[in-house]
Design a protein around this motif. Structure first.
Motif, PDB file in Angstrom:
ATOM      1  N   ALA A   1       0.848  -1.193   0.000  1.00 20.16           N
ATOM      2  CA  ALA A   1       0.000   0.000   0.000  1.00 20.16           C
ATOM      3  C   ALA A   1       0.884   1.243   0.000  1.00 20.16           C
ATOM      4  N   TYR A   2       0.403   2.279  -0.670  1.00 18.11           N
ATOM      5  CA  TYR A   2       1.025   3.609  -0.653  1.00 18.11           C
ATOM      6  C   TYR A   2       2.530   3.552  -0.972  1.00 18.11           C
ATOM      7  N   GLY A   3       2.841   2.813  -2.039  1.00 17.94           N
ATOM      8  CA  GLY A   3       4.209   2.800  -2.559  1.00 17.94           C
ATOM      9  C   GLY A   3       5.170   1.860  -1.864  1.00 17.94           C
ATOM     10  N   VAL A   4       4.694   1.048  -0.931  1.00 17.69           N
ATOM     11  CA  VAL A   4       5.578   0.117  -0.203  1.00 17.69           C
ATOM     12  C   VAL A   4       4.977  -1.288  -0.258  1.00 17.69           C
ATOM     13  N   GLU A   5       5.859  -2.273  -0.364  1.00 12.57           N
ATOM     14  CA  GLU A   5       5.401  -3.666  -0.319  1.00 12.57           C
ATOM     15  C   GLU A   5       6.118  -4.397   0.810  1.00 12.57           C
ATOM     16  N   LEU A   6       5.505  -5.491   1.247  1.00  9.41           N
ATOM     17  CA  LEU A   6       6.108  -6.288   2.309  1.00  9.41           C
ATOM     18  C   LEU A   6       7.559  -6.640   1.976  1.00  9.41           C
ATOM     19  N   LYS A   7       7.825  -7.007   0.714  1.00 11.22           N
ATOM     20  CA  LYS A   7       9.153  -7.482   0.330  1.00 11.22           C
ATOM     21  C   LYS A   7      10.262  -6.469   0.626  1.00 11.22           C
TER      22      LYS A   7
END
Ligand code: EPU
Length: 336
Positions: A127-133
């Motif tokens: 979300a909002y430009g960030v991923e878990l990875k």
């Protein structure tokens, strides 16, 4: 540990669908998990985490195993970074808040995402430009078929947009814990996603801390997305489709206002929410279920809806979007 019979799964899925599990067990440690996995009388299992990415369309005959492994540990740290291991049953948002309290940076943009730590890698939540990875180091799994333990490093997880090896090899591995690397200072802030910067501007913050970003994300999500505790839902029901730039040019001929995000030199992502809104479904009620009024990607259960009703609505949306725009949209949630 006790195996229960004929219990309602309503409290265990964020859509709030009332189906019955013939057999249900909640496990709070690895030995309990291994024990239930090896019970010969229950060859088929359904693994349940936070229940935030599933649509239950029927009663479940399999043994439903609720992963309730708790605990957060700091594994190591130096002046700049900290390595943290969280067990699979930790609630995702509570884990994010724990990071904010300790001033550990990396997950602030992923605030208020429903679900648990253990299911976050399956979808590579984002979300909002960030991923878990971006902060993921590794995770430990148990094989459903032979109970062997395995560690998956980031490079082995095949992470993609809402995708991973755990999604591709569905139901083969149970994630028991996830290890992350967070910053202790000099945090890498991601505020470029439009709504975050305008939200920060609105409250007059020029040099945001990670806690400010987390608060901004919480405020955006609360204003746009329904709280599953109030209105049953599973977040985005569909993935944003990726189409070729050529296909997008064709779309622009009839729909010059179509939004898109670049994915590669010849591919773009079109917001499924826009396609669904344009198709006239946004805010539509169909009795006790429908499409959310502020975010057309989210299908909702106003109370007492059947999973099959919501599934049929999703199929109608897919058919209509295909007919109008010649674009296929794929469900993001698991249909069970
Ligand atoms: N849009 C519309 N109408 C709508 C919804 C969206 O026209 O009803 C268009 C607008 O053009 C808007 C654009 O879509 O600018 C993007 O909307 P938004 O920022 O809400 O993002 P999204 O692509 O619809 C994705 C994730 C969300 C995540 C947001 C923010 C997917 C499938 N969904 O939605 O994830 O919160 O970005 O990063 O990628 C979830 O997975 O459950 C989820 C909510």
């Amino acid at each position: 540990m006790r195996i229960q019979h004929n219990i309602s799964l309503k409290p265990y899925n964020t859509f709030g669908i009332d189906v019955t599990a013939k057999h249900f067990v909640s496990v709070s440690n690895i030995s309990e998990l291994k024990e239930v996995l090896s019970l010969p009388e229950f060859p088929a299992k359904l693994i349940l985490g936070g229940g935030s990415n599933m649509l239950l369309t029927k009663d479940q005959d399999k043994l439903v195993i609720h992963i309730n492994l708790k605990g957060i540990d700091i594994i190591s740290e130096d002046d700049n970074f900290v390595i943290v291991k969280a067990n699979a049953g930790e609630n995702w948002h509570e884990f994010v808040l724990w990071c904010m309290k300790n001033n550990f940076g990396g997950l602030e943009n992923l605030s208020l995402i429903p679900g648990n730590v253990g299911t976050s890698p399956i979808q590579n939540i984002g979300a909002y430009g960030v991923e878990l990875k971006d902060t993921f180091v590794s995770c430990e799994t148990i094989s459903v078929s032979n109970l062997s333990t395995q560690t998956f490093l980031k490079s082995e997880c095949d992470f993609g947009y809402r995708d991973s090896i755990f999604k591709q090899k569905k139901d083969q591995h149970i994630i028991t814990n996830v290890t992350f690397k967070f910053t202790k200072h000099n945090h890498k802030l991601n505020i470029n996603y439009g709504t975050i910067s305008s939200e920060l501007e609105l409250v007059g913050i020029k040099n945001p801390s990670i806690q400010d970003i987390s608060k901004a994300v919480i405020s955006i999500r609360e204003s746009k997305l329904p709280n599953p505790k109030v209105i049953g839902n599973s977040g985005s029901f569909f993935k944003n489709p990726v189409i070729t730039s050529k296909e997008f040019e064709k779309l622009l001929v009839n729909f010059p206002d179509a939004p898109s995000f670049s994915v590669s030199t010849n591919e773009v992502k079109v917001p499924a929410g826009w396609l669904i809104e344009k198709a006239g479904f946004k805010g539509k009620h169909f009795g006790n279920y429908g499409v959310h009024k502020y975010q057309a990607l989210v299908l909702v259960n106003y109370g007492g809806a059947k999973g099959s009703d919501i599934l049929n609505l999703s199929k109608l949306i897919q058919k209509t979007v295909l007919r109008l725009f010649n674009i296929s949209i794929e469900a993001e949630v698991n249909i069970l």
